[in-house]
Design a protein around this motif. Structure first.
Motif, PDB file in Angstrom:
ATOM      1  N   THR A  59       0.857  -1.189   0.000  1.00 52.00           N
ATOM      2  CA  THR A  59       0.000   0.000   0.000  1.00 52.00           C
ATOM      3  C   THR A  59       0.894   1.241   0.000  1.00 52.00           C
ATOM      4  OG1 THR A  59      -1.704  -1.183   1.227  1.00 52.00           O
ATOM      5  CG2 THR A  59      -1.838   1.217   1.232  1.00 52.00           C
ATOM      6  N   ILE A  60       0.648   2.112  -0.970  1.00 50.20           N
ATOM      7  CA  ILE A  60       1.465   3.317  -1.102  1.00 50.20           C
ATOM      8  C   ILE A  60       0.864   4.417  -0.231  1.00 50.20           C
ATOM      9  CG2 ILE A  60       2.424   4.977  -2.743  1.00 50.20           C
ATOM     10  CD1 ILE A  60       1.417   2.903  -4.969  1.00 50.20           C
ATOM     11  N   GLN A  61       1.734   5.117   0.478  1.00 49.62           N
ATOM     12  CA  GLN A  61       1.255   6.198   1.350  1.00 49.62           C
ATOM     13  C   GLN A  61       1.973   7.504   1.077  1.00 49.62           C
ATOM     14  OE1 GLN A  61       1.731   5.271   5.502  1.00 49.62           O
ATOM     15  NE2 GLN A  61      -0.269   4.249   5.596  1.00 49.62           N
ATOM     16  N   LYS A  64      -1.168  10.669   4.121  1.00 49.36           N
ATOM     17  CA  LYS A  64      -2.279  10.038   4.869  1.00 49.36           C
ATOM     18  C   LYS A  64      -3.406  11.031   5.176  1.00 49.36           C
ATOM     19  CE  LYS A  64       0.474   8.445   8.156  1.00 49.36           C
ATOM     20  NZ  LYS A  64      -0.091   9.233   9.214  1.00 49.36           N
ATOM     21  N   THR A  65      -3.610  11.986   4.288  1.00 45.52           N
ATOM     22  CA  THR A  65      -4.707  12.933   4.504  1.00 45.52           C
ATOM     23  C   THR A  65      -5.942  12.547   3.691  1.00 45.52           C
ATOM     24  OG1 THR A  65      -4.238  14.433   2.674  1.00 45.52           O
ATOM     25  CG2 THR A  65      -3.004  14.794   4.696  1.00 45.52           C
ATOM     26  N   GLY A  66      -5.836  11.464   2.947  1.00 45.73           N
ATOM     27  CA  GLY A  66      -6.957  11.008   2.141  1.00 45.73           C
ATOM     28  C   GLY A  66      -8.159  10.710   3.027  1.00 45.73           C
ATOM     29  N   ALA A 135      -0.926  17.262   2.701  1.00 45.11           N
ATOM     30  CA  ALA A 135      -1.044  16.316   1.578  1.00 45.11           C
ATOM     31  C   ALA A 135       0.222  16.411   0.721  1.00 45.11           C
ATOM     32  CB  ALA A 135      -2.267  16.657   0.734  1.00 45.11           C
ATOM     33  N   THR A 136       0.628  15.278   0.153  1.00 48.82           N
ATOM     34  CA  THR A 136       1.835  15.267  -0.675  1.00 48.82           C
ATOM     35  C   THR A 136       1.470  15.442  -2.150  1.00 48.82           C
ATOM     36  OG1 THR A 136       1.787  12.876  -1.061  1.00 48.82           O
ATOM     37  CG2 THR A 136       2.928  13.651   0.935  1.00 48.82           C
ATOM     38  N   VAL A 137       2.466  15.870  -2.929  1.00 47.08           N
ATOM     39  CA  VAL A 137       2.221  16.054  -4.359  1.00 47.08           C
ATOM     40  C   VAL A 137       1.825  14.705  -4.997  1.00 47.08           C
ATOM     41  CG1 VAL A 137       3.345  16.623  -6.546  1.00 47.08           C
ATOM     42  CG2 VAL A 137       3.671  18.087  -4.558  1.00 47.08           C
TER      43      VAL A 137
HETATM   44  C1  FAD Z   1      -9.336  18.392   6.490  1.00 49.27           C
HETATM   45  C2  FAD Z   1      -9.204  17.870   5.088  1.00 49.27           C
HETATM   46  C3  FAD Z   1      -9.701  18.610   4.028  1.00 49.27           C
HETATM   47  C4  FAD Z   1      -9.587  18.134   2.725  1.00 49.27           C
HETATM   48  N1  FAD Z   1     -10.091  18.892   1.705  1.00 49.27           N
HETATM   49  C5  FAD Z   1     -10.001  18.435   0.441  1.00 49.27           C
HETATM   50  C6  FAD Z   1     -10.528  19.189  -0.638  1.00 49.27           C
HETATM   51  O1  FAD Z   1     -11.045  20.285  -0.460  1.00 49.27           O
HETATM   52  N2  FAD Z   1     -10.438  18.677  -1.878  1.00 49.27           N
HETATM   53  C7  FAD Z   1      -9.845  17.468  -2.115  1.00 49.27           C
HETATM   54  O2  FAD Z   1      -9.764  17.057  -3.271  1.00 49.27           O
HETATM   55  N3  FAD Z   1      -9.335  16.735  -1.121  1.00 49.27           N
HETATM   56  C8  FAD Z   1      -9.413  17.188   0.138  1.00 49.27           C
HETATM   57  N4  FAD Z   1      -8.897  16.423   1.168  1.00 49.27           N
HETATM   58  C9  FAD Z   1      -8.359  15.089   0.857  1.00 49.27           C
HETATM   59  C10 FAD Z   1      -6.839  14.923   0.784  1.00 49.27           C
HETATM   60  O3  FAD Z   1      -6.123  16.020   1.187  1.00 49.27           O
HETATM   61  C11 FAD Z   1      -6.413  14.432  -0.579  1.00 49.27           C
HETATM   62  O4  FAD Z   1      -7.006  13.248  -0.897  1.00 49.27           O
HETATM   63  C12 FAD Z   1      -4.893  14.333  -0.750  1.00 49.27           C
HETATM   64  O5  FAD Z   1      -4.652  14.581  -2.084  1.00 49.27           O
HETATM   65  C13 FAD Z   1      -4.209  13.036  -0.419  1.00 49.27           C
HETATM   66  O6  FAD Z   1      -2.793  13.258  -0.379  1.00 49.27           O
HETATM   67  P1  FAD Z   1      -1.868  12.438   0.622  1.00 49.27           P
HETATM   68  O7  FAD Z   1      -0.462  12.734   0.308  1.00 49.27           O
HETATM   69  O8  FAD Z   1      -2.295  12.639   2.008  1.00 49.27           O
HETATM   70  O9  FAD Z   1      -2.197  10.973   0.135  1.00 49.27           O
HETATM   71  P2  FAD Z   1      -2.586   9.700   0.976  1.00 49.27           P
HETATM   72  O10 FAD Z   1      -3.809   9.929   1.760  1.00 49.27           O
HETATM   73  O11 FAD Z   1      -1.405   9.201   1.691  1.00 49.27           O
HETATM   74  O12 FAD Z   1      -2.936   8.755  -0.239  1.00 49.27           O
HETATM   75  C14 FAD Z   1      -4.063   8.950  -1.023  1.00 49.27           C
HETATM   76  C15 FAD Z   1      -4.011   7.978  -2.198  1.00 49.27           C
HETATM   77  O13 FAD Z   1      -2.928   8.324  -3.044  1.00 49.27           O
HETATM   78  C16 FAD Z   1      -2.031   7.226  -3.165  1.00 49.27           C
HETATM   79  N5  FAD Z   1      -0.688   7.777  -3.233  1.00 49.27           N
HETATM   80  C17 FAD Z   1      -0.097   8.622  -2.362  1.00 49.27           C
HETATM   81  N6  FAD Z   1       1.134   8.933  -2.786  1.00 49.27           N
HETATM   82  C18 FAD Z   1       1.314   8.265  -3.938  1.00 49.27           C
HETATM   83  C19 FAD Z   1       2.385   8.173  -4.849  1.00 49.27           C
HETATM   84  N7  FAD Z   1       3.520   8.840  -4.676  1.00 49.27           N
HETATM   85  N8  FAD Z   1       2.229   7.372  -5.931  1.00 49.27           N
HETATM   86  C20 FAD Z   1       1.087   6.695  -6.148  1.00 49.27           C
HETATM   87  N9  FAD Z   1       0.049   6.746  -5.321  1.00 49.27           N
HETATM   88  C21 FAD Z   1       0.157   7.521  -4.236  1.00 49.27           C
HETATM   89  C22 FAD Z   1      -2.278   6.371  -1.957  1.00 49.27           C
HETATM   90  O14 FAD Z   1      -1.923   5.047  -2.213  1.00 49.27           O
HETATM   91  C23 FAD Z   1      -3.755   6.542  -1.804  1.00 49.27           C
HETATM   92  O15 FAD Z   1      -4.409   5.720  -2.712  1.00 49.27           O
HETATM   93  C24 FAD Z   1      -8.979  16.886   2.478  1.00 49.27           C
HETATM   94  C25 FAD Z   1      -8.460  16.150   3.544  1.00 49.27           C
HETATM   95  C26 FAD Z   1      -8.564  16.634   4.844  1.00 49.27           C
HETATM   96  C27 FAD Z   1      -7.992  15.830   5.964  1.00 49.27           C
END
Ligand code: FAD
Ligand code: FAD
Lengths: 467, 267
Positions: A59-61, A64-66, A135-137
């Motif tokens: 599982t790729i992370q 973790k804001t998803g 959130a990461t790129v």
């Molecule tokens: C308070 C709050 C508000 C938010 N508001 C919004 C909003 O307004 N609009 C919106 O669209 N989202 C919103 N989000 C959701 C969230 O921020 C997004 O989904 C974010 O893009 C996920 O990024 P992450 O790095 O945390 O990914 P993660 O949560 O770690 O992963 C999300 C998904 O991406 C995959 N992934 C992660 N990194 C990679 C990589 N390098 N390669 C391949 N796959 C990868 C993971 O496997 C997983 O499937 C919000 C979240 C919170 C907590």
């Protein structure tokens, strides 16, 4: 089976100290046997090789804001990319814009700092911003996250120059532009995004953030519909965001405000207000004023007193009002976290649906009717001009949680029958897959199956997401 | 009743970057804001205005860009604004800044109350208000944390002094520096913000002051010179301790006990 590499220490067995990696902001908790934090593409490939030999799913992370559990492992190995957060190179272009090449684990806070450090007064930015700055790129691209400025800056593809993905075969692929859509929004099921070259654009020369307050939801809805029907424009400015926040959200925010660093210094909202609209106007001062004046008149027609409307400008002040808007999902998630501590089965239950053909007023009435029919409490916030609201059910018990799922399915059915979309920006992951079981079209699922076949027959990446 | 408010434009934050040669903080690309303490001073003035119907005049000393601070003050409810700006004022330290500010207010009107922030977030000396009081020869109340009572003729305030609260009453004119906790500043209102764009901002230059001797202003009029500005050394990294439930509570309790014991020993 737990596979732990002793020699190179790339892989660690799951222990108490890694517990936080078993959950994301959906509050859905999973399981895993091991975890790694690769620092470069070579390490990703080494870890992948080890896992593939043992047929252990990965599982790729990212950050973790998803909010649909897509980064939560059900079993096997977690590959967390937060250590891959370096800027590799950058370029300043003749037209004053630029590009920056980053590793995928860089989060938005660090990305912004790096852009400021490198491009300084050129004032550039990367538009896709899902409001949550940790959130990461990589995660943003994998979920096709959007945020409050989405309807202006549109497709994320416009802001990506190059994408590198580590495929299940262990090959690093520079993805061709035509194939970006096999990675963007695919929740990591086609491989690990390892490095991205981002296209940066110029920040608008000025931004105003205006908050209109209303004493009832009907007035606010009519205001939104009036603006939707005739979006005010000017030659040098445009509406960059249009967000709605309801009373329950305002109450949740006000309740937690003293402990939220970014917003604790904002004044309290008058108790008579039932809801607010947060609107951003981007562009040149004169154009902004023209649109602001227009909005002020329309809001006054729907009983929002312009004397009570907040209006800020400048990056620092705008960050505060954006943080206030962001506190709506944040506090809803905190509510769920509290309930989850009482009952581990409770997770976030939020909608991410949009419907173009009905009025905002009818849409919100539909949500209110549903909540009262099921006897549930919920907070509502989201993107006004796109008829795209996030209704978060706030269950007090597991029983209410189950009712909430039923209600969301009922809404989804209505949306599907009326040309609406039931998943817009949050993805499907593991939670929405469960909630929408049997509702996602065969064609939709088949598209993902085809991709899986093309890039990952052994289902090594992100098992349990979507499919 | 007439109130003057001193507001300074400061960088929104510092990245800790410094020009190695000059020792001056590099501000390029960093956004500027009104000093947060001064926004609270303006809010205090607005609250007094609600009671006494006073007229509020804002003064800011800085480059042309500092005009933004006055526009922000207008959008919160200030009535008039003066930008104190002249090449002769550049490089002022506390002595020269306070002298310029006192010359400027005196050149405009006789103010009943002058309100300042407790300190700025860049210069951070917290000395300007006291120095202005000295130049003008008026009572100075520092670190005001509550307005107990205010009338057309006098003001009664609570001051947060070291380890004690002091209640002070004075007639006008007087100068107050306010604590950040005194009031939560209101948000700028849309209606006022729209009108603030067109509202006049007056400029004060050396020529407008009573004392026109440029040796008393700016770098020439400064008694001190900053030799170097540098970010403080980072403190050592600390371990992260993870403990559950009772173990966690016991651990925290132990830290409390040690802290309080060592404090008692010090006393
Ligand atoms: C308070 C709050 C508000 C938010 N508001 C919004 C909003 O307004 N609009 C919106 O669209 N989202 C919103 N989000 C959701 C969230 O921020 C997004 O989904 C974010 O893009 C996920 O990024 P992450 O790095 O945390 O990914 P993660 O949560 O770690 O992963 C999300 C998904 O991406 C995959 N992934 C992660 N990194 C990679 C990589 N390098 N390669 C391949 N796959 C990868 C993971 O496997 C997983 O499937 C919000 C979240 C919170 C907590
Ligand atoms: C980067 C940098 C370089 C500097 N270089 C020098 C130098 O080379 N030589 C030197 O002598 N000094 C230098 N200074 C000090 C600088 O001159 C002081 O910032 C100034 O004297 C004001 O003092 P303060 O900011 O500490 O105000 P404080 O005493 O902390 O402020 C108290 C209150 O006074 C009022 N006030 C203060 N300044 C103003 C203003 N400009 N306009 C309106 N109201 C005001 C506000 O109400 C404020 O809340 C430098 C400062 C900085 C940040």
């Amino acid at each position: 089976m737990v596979y732990v590499s002793q020699k190179n220490e790339l892989i660690f067995p799951i222990s108490e100290k890694y517990e936080e990696y078993l959950i994301d902001e959906s509050k859905f908790m999973g399981n895993a046997e091991s975890i790694s934090f690769p620092k470069n593409e070579d390490e990703i490939i080494s870890i992948l090789k080890i896992m593939k030999e043992k047929n252990i799913p990965i599982t790729i992370q990212g950050g973790k804001t998803g909010i649909v559990g897509s980064a939560v492992p059900l079993e096997g190995h977690i590959m967390n990319l937060s250590y891959m957060n370096n800027v590799k190179e950058y370029e300043i272009l003749e037209d004053g814009t630029g590009t920056i090449t980053v590793e995928s684990g860089i989060n938005l806070i660090d990305l912004k700092k790096e852009i400021l450090r490198i491009f300084k007064e050129k004032a550039l930015f990367w538009p896709p911003e899902p409001t949550e700055t940790s959130a990461t790129v990589g995660g943003i691209i994998a979920t096709d996250a959007k945020g409050i400025n989405a309807f202006v800056y549109e497709n994320i593809q416009k802001y990506i120059k190059e994408l590198r993905v580590v495929r299940a075969s262990g090959i690093i692929e520079v993805v061709s532009k035509e194939d970006f859509n096999k990675v963007i929004g695919k929740e990591g099921i086609t491989g690990v995004i390892s490095q991205i070259t981002l296209k940066l654009i110029k920040k608008p020369s000025e931004i105003w953030g205006i908050s209109f307050f209303f004493e009832n939801e009907e007035d606010a809805s009519n205001f939104i519909d009036a603006v939707r029907n005739d979006v005010p424009k000017s030659e040098t400015a445009f509406i960059g965001a249009f967000e709605y926040i309801d009373k329950t959200s305002l109450n949740l925010i006000e309740g937690r405000k003293p402990t939220m660093a970014k917003i604790k210094e904002l004044p309290d909202i008058d108790e008579n207000f039932e809801c607010m609209c947060y609107i951003e106007i981007h562009g040149e001062d004169e154009g902004i004023e023209e649109i602001a004046g227009n909005l002020m008149e329309t809001a006054a027609m729907y009983n929002s007193d312009p004397d009570t409307a907040w209006a800020v400008s400048g990056e620092t002040e705008i960050e505060k009002t954006r943080a206030f808007r962001h506190a709506a999902p944040e506090t809803a998630n905190l509510f769920i976290e509290e309930k989850r501590r009482e009952d581990k089965r409770i997770t976030k239950l939020g909608t991410d649906m949009s419907i173009p053909n009905i009025s905002f007023l009818d849409m919100i009435k539909k949500y209110r009717d549903g909540l009262s029919k099921y006897g549930l409490n919920g907070c509502i916030f989201g993107h006004g001009l796109e008829n795209h609201l996030h209704v978060n059910i706030l269950p007090n018990s597991y029983d209410e949680y189950l009712k909430g799922i039923e209600l969301i399915r009922e809404w989804a059915k209505y949306y599907l029958e009326n040309n609406g979309q039931i998943v817009c920006e949050h993805g499907i992951g593991k939670l929405k897959k469960k909630i929408f079981e049997g509702m996602l079209s065969e064609e939709f699922i088949n598209n993902y199956k085809i991709l899986k076949k093309e890039f990952d027959v052994d289902m090594i990446w992100n098992r349990g997401n979507i499919l | 009743m007439k109130i003057a408010v001193f507001m300074k434009q400061v960088p929104a934050y510092s990245e800790g970057n410094m020009d190695e040669k000059t020792g001056v903080i590099i501000r390029a690309g960093l956004p500027s804001i009104a000093n947060v303490y001064d926004v609270v001073a303006l809010e205090t003035a607005l609250r007094i205005k609600e009671i006494t119907n006073a007229e509020i005049t804002v003064f800011t000393m800085g480059p042309d860009k500092a005009e933004d601070v006055i526009r922000e003050a207008y959008s919160m409810g200030a009535d008039k604004g003066y930008l104190i700006c002249d090449k002769a004022f550049a490089g002022s330290d506390v002595l020269a800044t306070s002298y310029t500010l006192s010359q400027a207010v005196s050149s405009v009107d006789n103010f009943d109350i002058i309100l300042c922030g407790k300190q700025t977030t860049d210069g951070d000396t917290a000395q300007v208000s006291g120095a202005v009081a000295e130049w003008l020869g008026i009572p100075h109340m520092n670190w005001v944390c509550e307005i107990i009572n205010v009338t057309e003729n006098e003001i009664n305030v609570k001051c947060q002094l070291d380890g004690r609260l002091s209640v002070i009453q004075t007639a006008y004119p007087c100068i107050l520096s306010v604590e950040k906790s005194i009031f939560t500043p209101r948000m700028p209102s849309l209606k006022l913000k729209m009108s603030s764009r067109k509202k006049e901002i007056s400029k004060i230059t050396l020529d407008d002051l009573n004392d026109k001797n440029e040796n008393n202003y700016g770098l020439k009029g400064s008694a001190t010179k900053v030799r170097k500005i540098f970010p403080p050394e980072r403190t050592a990294k600390r371990d992260i301790v993870i403990k559950n439930g009772k173990d966690g509570a016991d651990y925290i309790l132990e830290i409390f006990k040690n802290t309080f014991n060592s404090k008692e020993e010090n006393i």
